[in-house]
Design a protein around this motif. Sequence first.
Motif, PDB file in Angstrom:
ATOM      1  N   PRO A 150     -77.597  14.441 -30.918  1.00  0.00           N
ATOM      2  CA  PRO A 150     -77.283  13.064 -30.523  1.00  0.00           C
ATOM      3  C   PRO A 150     -78.136  12.613 -29.341  1.00  0.00           C
ATOM      4  O   PRO A 150     -78.426  13.413 -28.440  1.00  0.00           O
ATOM      5  CB  PRO A 150     -75.794  13.143 -30.123  1.00  0.00           C
ATOM      6  CG  PRO A 150     -75.271  14.359 -30.819  1.00  0.00           C
ATOM      7  CD  PRO A 150     -76.421  15.314 -30.886  1.00  0.00           C
ATOM      8  N   PHE A 151     -78.556  11.364 -29.378  1.00  0.00           N
ATOM      9  CA  PHE A 151     -79.343  10.717 -28.331  1.00  0.00           C
ATOM     10  C   PHE A 151     -80.816  11.132 -28.323  1.00  0.00           C
ATOM     11  O   PHE A 151     -81.616  10.560 -27.600  1.00  0.00           O
ATOM     12  CB  PHE A 151     -78.756  10.976 -26.933  1.00  0.00           C
ATOM     13  CG  PHE A 151     -77.288  10.679 -26.827  1.00  0.00           C
ATOM     14  CD1 PHE A 151     -76.834   9.371 -26.881  1.00  0.00           C
ATOM     15  CD2 PHE A 151     -76.361  11.710 -26.682  1.00  0.00           C
ATOM     16  CE1 PHE A 151     -75.472   9.084 -26.785  1.00  0.00           C
ATOM     17  CE2 PHE A 151     -75.006  11.430 -26.584  1.00  0.00           C
ATOM     18  CZ  PHE A 151     -74.562  10.114 -26.637  1.00  0.00           C
ATOM     19  N   LYS A 179     -83.814  11.471 -30.902  1.00  0.00           N
ATOM     20  CA  LYS A 179     -84.275  11.293 -32.275  1.00  0.00           C
ATOM     21  C   LYS A 179     -85.471  12.187 -32.627  1.00  0.00           C
ATOM     22  O   LYS A 179     -85.741  12.432 -33.797  1.00  0.00           O
ATOM     23  CB  LYS A 179     -84.627   9.830 -32.529  1.00  0.00           C
ATOM     24  CG  LYS A 179     -85.777   9.289 -31.678  1.00  0.00           C
ATOM     25  CD  LYS A 179     -85.990   7.812 -31.961  1.00  0.00           C
ATOM     26  CE  LYS A 179     -87.120   7.242 -31.106  1.00  0.00           C
ATOM     27  NZ  LYS A 179     -87.302   5.801 -31.333  1.00  0.00           N
ATOM     28  N   GLN A 228     -74.474  16.151 -39.026  1.00  0.00           N
ATOM     29  CA  GLN A 228     -73.857  15.662 -37.790  1.00  0.00           C
ATOM     30  C   GLN A 228     -72.983  16.770 -37.202  1.00  0.00           C
ATOM     31  O   GLN A 228     -71.856  16.538 -36.770  1.00  0.00           O
ATOM     32  CB  GLN A 228     -73.020  14.410 -38.082  1.00  0.00           C
ATOM     33  CG  GLN A 228     -73.805  13.239 -38.620  1.00  0.00           C
ATOM     34  CD  GLN A 228     -74.798  12.679 -37.622  1.00  0.00           C
ATOM     35  OE1 GLN A 228     -74.588  12.761 -36.413  1.00  0.00           O
ATOM     36  NE2 GLN A 228     -75.888  12.098 -38.116  1.00  0.00           N
ATOM     37  N   MET A 284     -72.397  16.440 -33.414  1.00  0.00           N
ATOM     38  CA  MET A 284     -71.538  15.277 -33.192  1.00  0.00           C
ATOM     39  C   MET A 284     -70.063  15.626 -33.347  1.00  0.00           C
ATOM     40  O   MET A 284     -69.188  14.923 -32.827  1.00  0.00           O
ATOM     41  CB  MET A 284     -71.922  14.165 -34.180  1.00  0.00           C
ATOM     42  CG  MET A 284     -71.250  12.839 -33.902  1.00  0.00           C
ATOM     43  SD  MET A 284     -71.706  12.182 -32.292  1.00  0.00           S
ATOM     44  CE  MET A 284     -73.435  11.839 -32.586  1.00  0.00           C
ATOM     45  N   SER A 318     -68.675   8.322 -30.585  1.00  0.00           N
ATOM     46  CA  SER A 318     -69.564   9.021 -31.505  1.00  0.00           C
ATOM     47  C   SER A 318     -70.279   8.054 -32.426  1.00  0.00           C
ATOM     48  O   SER A 318     -71.470   8.231 -32.737  1.00  0.00           O
ATOM     49  CB  SER A 318     -68.774  10.048 -32.326  1.00  0.00           C
ATOM     50  OG  SER A 318     -67.885   9.417 -33.230  1.00  0.00           O
ATOM     51  N   SER A 345     -71.118   5.050 -31.716  1.00  0.00           N
ATOM     52  CA  SER A 345     -72.108   4.319 -30.924  1.00  0.00           C
ATOM     53  C   SER A 345     -73.442   5.050 -30.847  1.00  0.00           C
ATOM     54  O   SER A 345     -74.491   4.435 -30.643  1.00  0.00           O
ATOM     55  CB  SER A 345     -71.579   4.074 -29.504  1.00  0.00           C
ATOM     56  OG  SER A 345     -71.606   5.270 -28.728  1.00  0.00           O
ATOM     57  N   THR A 346     -73.426   6.356 -31.067  1.00  0.00           N
ATOM     58  CA  THR A 346     -74.668   7.133 -30.984  1.00  0.00           C
ATOM     59  C   THR A 346     -75.611   6.830 -32.146  1.00  0.00           C
ATOM     60  O   THR A 346     -76.781   7.221 -32.101  1.00  0.00           O
ATOM     61  CB  THR A 346     -74.375   8.645 -30.962  1.00  0.00           C
ATOM     62  OG1 THR A 346     -73.776   9.044 -32.206  1.00  0.00           O
ATOM     63  CG2 THR A 346     -73.444   8.999 -29.813  1.00  0.00           C
ATOM     64  N   LYS A 384     -76.774   4.088 -32.742  1.00  0.00           N
ATOM     65  CA  LYS A 384     -77.770   3.165 -32.189  1.00  0.00           C
ATOM     66  C   LYS A 384     -78.382   3.679 -30.887  1.00  0.00           C
ATOM     67  O   LYS A 384     -79.456   3.248 -30.500  1.00  0.00           O
ATOM     68  CB  LYS A 384     -77.121   1.804 -31.919  1.00  0.00           C
ATOM     69  CG  LYS A 384     -76.727   1.058 -33.190  1.00  0.00           C
ATOM     70  CD  LYS A 384     -77.928   0.710 -34.051  1.00  0.00           C
ATOM     71  CE  LYS A 384     -78.834  -0.325 -33.396  1.00  0.00           C
ATOM     72  NZ  LYS A 384     -79.995  -0.658 -34.238  1.00  0.00           N
ATOM     73  N   LEU A 385     -77.669   4.590 -30.218  1.00  0.00           N
ATOM     74  CA  LEU A 385     -78.174   5.109 -28.933  1.00  0.00           C
ATOM     75  C   LEU A 385     -79.013   6.360 -29.195  1.00  0.00           C
ATOM     76  O   LEU A 385     -78.526   7.475 -29.088  1.00  0.00           O
ATOM     77  CB  LEU A 385     -77.015   5.423 -27.989  1.00  0.00           C
ATOM     78  CG  LEU A 385     -76.113   4.241 -27.622  1.00  0.00           C
ATOM     79  CD1 LEU A 385     -74.927   4.715 -26.793  1.00  0.00           C
ATOM     80  CD2 LEU A 385     -76.914   3.197 -26.842  1.00  0.00           C
ATOM     81  N   ARG A 386     -80.244   6.165 -29.558  1.00  0.00           N
ATOM     82  CA  ARG A 386     -81.094   7.299 -29.889  1.00  0.00           C
ATOM     83  C   ARG A 386     -82.444   7.153 -29.200  1.00  0.00           C
ATOM     84  O   ARG A 386     -82.989   6.080 -29.123  1.00  0.00           O
ATOM     85  CB  ARG A 386     -81.293   7.396 -31.402  1.00  0.00           C
ATOM     86  CG  ARG A 386     -79.959   7.467 -32.171  1.00  0.00           C
ATOM     87  CD  ARG A 386     -80.210   7.608 -33.658  1.00  0.00           C
ATOM     88  NE  ARG A 386     -80.793   8.893 -33.988  1.00  0.00           N
ATOM     89  CZ  ARG A 386     -80.122  10.015 -34.097  1.00  0.00           C
ATOM     90  NH1 ARG A 386     -78.818  10.033 -33.897  1.00  0.00           N
ATOM     91  NH2 ARG A 386     -80.711  11.140 -34.399  1.00  0.00           N
TER      92      ARG A 386
END
Length: 359
Positions: A161-162, A164, A284, A287, A352, A354-355, A357-359
């Motif tokens: 996560p976060f 990419k 995932q 995650m 979770s 929201s991640t 888009k938060l990459r």
Amino acid sequence: MLYHLLYPLHTTLAAFNVFRYITFRTIYASLTAFLICFFLGPWMIRKLREMQVGQYVRDDGPQTHLKKAGTPTMGGTLILVATVASILIWMDLLNFYVWVILMAVVGNGTIGFLDDYLMQVKKRSKGLSARQKLMLQFAVALAVGWMLYQYPGFDTRLTLPFFKKVSPDLGWGYILFAALVITGTSNAVNLTDGLDGLAIGPVIVASVTYMIFAYVTGHVRIAEYLQINYVPNSGEISIFCGILAGSGLGFLWFNAYPAQVFMGDVGSLSLGAAIGTVAVITKQEIMLILVGGLFVIEALSVIFQVGFFKLTKGRRIFRMAPLHHHFELKGWPEPKVIVRFWIISVALALVSLSTLKLR
């Protein structure tokens, strides 16, 4: 079954084309699972009472639990029946991942059923030993990991996560990693299952969350847009997650405070294995620490309590572990503990998601 019987008819009658859509089948598969639990539940509870399959309650825990002694357990069989039946009715049985999930769910459900059966029906005080249960769980999880590793095109890289562009490849070690994830999640759910509806609520939340993850990872355009790993054919897993949520809601009807039935190991082990397997298939896995954060907290509370107790020769971090018992002994009413833990589970699920888009 319905997918294979009715979808081919779309060439004759266009209305049958709806069976092609994952969203359509997810909705009706979840409703099917819910209705099976809802209508079969009273009969199963009555049968469990007749068989005198009642819950044993420790006398060193919260005293309010003593009144629960004798409440029917092994209710997770209801979840298992509803889940497997709905899979066979609504999912694409030619999809490889469907059979991987069935192996994980039925395998761990069988282990849990055997443990419950020996303890509740055969009246053995401990059922399977902890060592036996863990070894059997790990064997099933290793088989699942091996099946995925052998599947052509399955990616053995981890998704962080976060990050990419950070994706370490575990190679054959992914088999062991997947087994640890599945077994760990299975036991974490088992530890959380200590209050009325406490475990099934977060299971429903995790199922809905992974339903979204499965859909986006199985859709090539959405996966590309979000810059996440595309897993071909994994979109079908969103139907399974819907089934899990539906059967969970159906079981919660009877398991809500004050519970008419408990799920037992047959339910908690199979549900945990299901979530862990879905996390592995959808890439995932990490995650899961967020999505199933409540299960992680509960499991860690037991690990820390036991470790601290041994190191300090009798001292404790919590009044009692798992963590939900600590708050009960502090004076929180059981319904307050349950609902607040549910709230934590929902909040973690939102973080979770929201991640994506938060990459």
